[in-house]
Motif scaffolding. Structure first.
Motif, PDB file in Angstrom:
ATOM      1  N   MET A 223     -21.061  16.835   4.758  1.00 37.40           N
ATOM      2  CA  MET A 223     -20.873  17.608   5.995  1.00 37.40           C
ATOM      3  C   MET A 223     -19.395  17.863   6.239  1.00 37.40           C
ATOM      4  N   MET A 224     -18.564  16.848   5.993  1.00 37.55           N
ATOM      5  CA  MET A 224     -17.125  17.028   6.182  1.00 37.55           C
ATOM      6  C   MET A 224     -16.569  18.057   5.210  1.00 37.55           C
ATOM      7  N   VAL A 225     -17.028  17.991   3.956  1.00 34.21           N
ATOM      8  CA  VAL A 225     -16.571  18.964   2.963  1.00 34.21           C
ATOM      9  C   VAL A 225     -17.010  20.369   3.362  1.00 34.21           C
ATOM     10  N   GLY A 226     -18.283  20.486   3.785  1.00 30.45           N
ATOM     11  CA  GLY A 226     -18.794  21.791   4.197  1.00 30.45           C
ATOM     12  C   GLY A 226     -18.019  22.362   5.371  1.00 30.45           C
ATOM     13  N   MET A 227     -17.701  21.502   6.343  1.00 31.06           N
ATOM     14  CA  MET A 227     -16.928  21.957   7.497  1.00 31.06           C
ATOM     15  C   MET A 227     -15.520  22.376   7.081  1.00 31.06           C
ATOM     16  N   ALA A 228     -14.942  21.637   6.162  1.00 29.45           N
ATOM     17  CA  ALA A 228     -13.598  21.982   5.694  1.00 29.45           C
ATOM     18  C   ALA A 228     -13.593  23.354   5.031  1.00 29.45           C
ATOM     19  N   VAL A 229     -14.610  23.622   4.226  1.00 27.54           N
ATOM     20  CA  VAL A 229     -14.709  24.921   3.560  1.00 27.54           C
ATOM     21  C   VAL A 229     -14.899  26.026   4.590  1.00 27.54           C
ATOM     22  N   TRP A 230     -15.807  25.798   5.549  1.00 28.58           N
ATOM     23  CA  TRP A 230     -16.095  26.812   6.560  1.00 28.58           C
ATOM     24  C   TRP A 230     -14.863  27.117   7.406  1.00 28.58           C
ATOM     25  N   MET A 231     -14.153  26.061   7.821  1.00 30.52           N
ATOM     26  CA  MET A 231     -12.968  26.270   8.644  1.00 30.52           C
ATOM     27  C   MET A 231     -11.805  26.824   7.821  1.00 30.52           C
TER      28      MET A 231
END
Length: 239
Positions: A223-231
């Motif tokens: 989830m943290m990786v996904g959020m980092a990519v999205w942001m």
């Protein structure tokens, strides 16, 4: 026991459970230490309360629960309840914030707020007992094994990323921090659980948890990786 300054919580629970099951309760209070010691000696027991049904001794509160076929948590028993509670509360918080702001509930931003709130709550649980968390974390995190201070820094990095995500500020800092700790965490969990096949407890909700290491911790990191990519994409103006 009903004494000055102390009313036995298990006695209250046992009485409530008996009444909930439709039984009439004859509640005998032990008002002094002498009465309590005499009761224990007379019945050959080491603790109170003691429940008797139709003259047969059932035992204490946990024995009563077993008598009625209810679950009794055993020492060292694994459970996902802490994680479910964190994610449920985080989702409610994220939805409440968007509702209060008059924004659509079903949106990508809701997911982003949910992940950020989850990170803050998980970091808070880790920070309650940093020593216990770091000890458990060192069992499987690859970077922490090489640099022990990372085990102490991890919850602060998770909290920083979560707070900044909620505020929508400092994305230039959030993206690398979340991507780094999420990637290292995901690789570490995958290595320990799916490659080495080790049965470990997850430190995701703090050092005293009985949550098995595996899918939950892997999800937290992804989830943290996904959020980092999205942001990161938002920061670059792609989204």
């Amino acid at each position: 026991m009903v004494m000055p300054g102390h009313i036995c919580p298990y006695g209250l629970k046992a009485r409530f459970l008996l009444r909930r099951k439709g039984l009439a309760v004859d509640d005998h209070w032990l008002r002094t230490r002498e009465e309590t010691d005499e009761f224990k000696a007379r019945h050959g027991v080491e603790s109170t309360p003691q429940v008797f049904i139709d003259g047969r001794r059932i035992g204490g509160y946990e024995a009563l629960r077993r008598h009625f076929g209810l679950h009794v948590k055993e020492e060292g028993e694994t459970t996902y309840r802490p994680v479910v509670a964190v994610f449920a509360v985080a989702l409610l918080m994220a939805a409440a914030m968007r509702w209060a702001a008059g924004l659509p509930l079903v949106s990508a931003e809701l997911v982003a707020s949910f992940v950020a709130a989850s990170m803050c709550l998980l970091a808070m649980l880790k920070l309650q007992d940093l020593e216990s968390f770091s000890t458990m974390f060192l069992n499987y995190d690859l970077l922490a094994r090489r640099a022990v201070p990372y085990a102490y820094a991890y919850p602060f990095g998770e909290l920083l990323a979560g707070v900044l995500m909620l505020s929508g500020q400092g994305l230039w800092l959030v993206v690398p921090v979340a991507a780094f700790i999420g990637t290292v965490g995901a690789v570490s969990v995958f290595q320990a659980v799916y490659v080495e096949k080790r049965a470990l407890r997850c430190a995701c909700v703090g050092g005293g948890s009985q949550v098995p290491l595996g899918f939950v911790s892997l999800t937290e990191n992804l989830m943290m990786v996904g959020m980092a990519v999205w942001m990161g994409l938002r920061l670059a103006g792609t989204l």
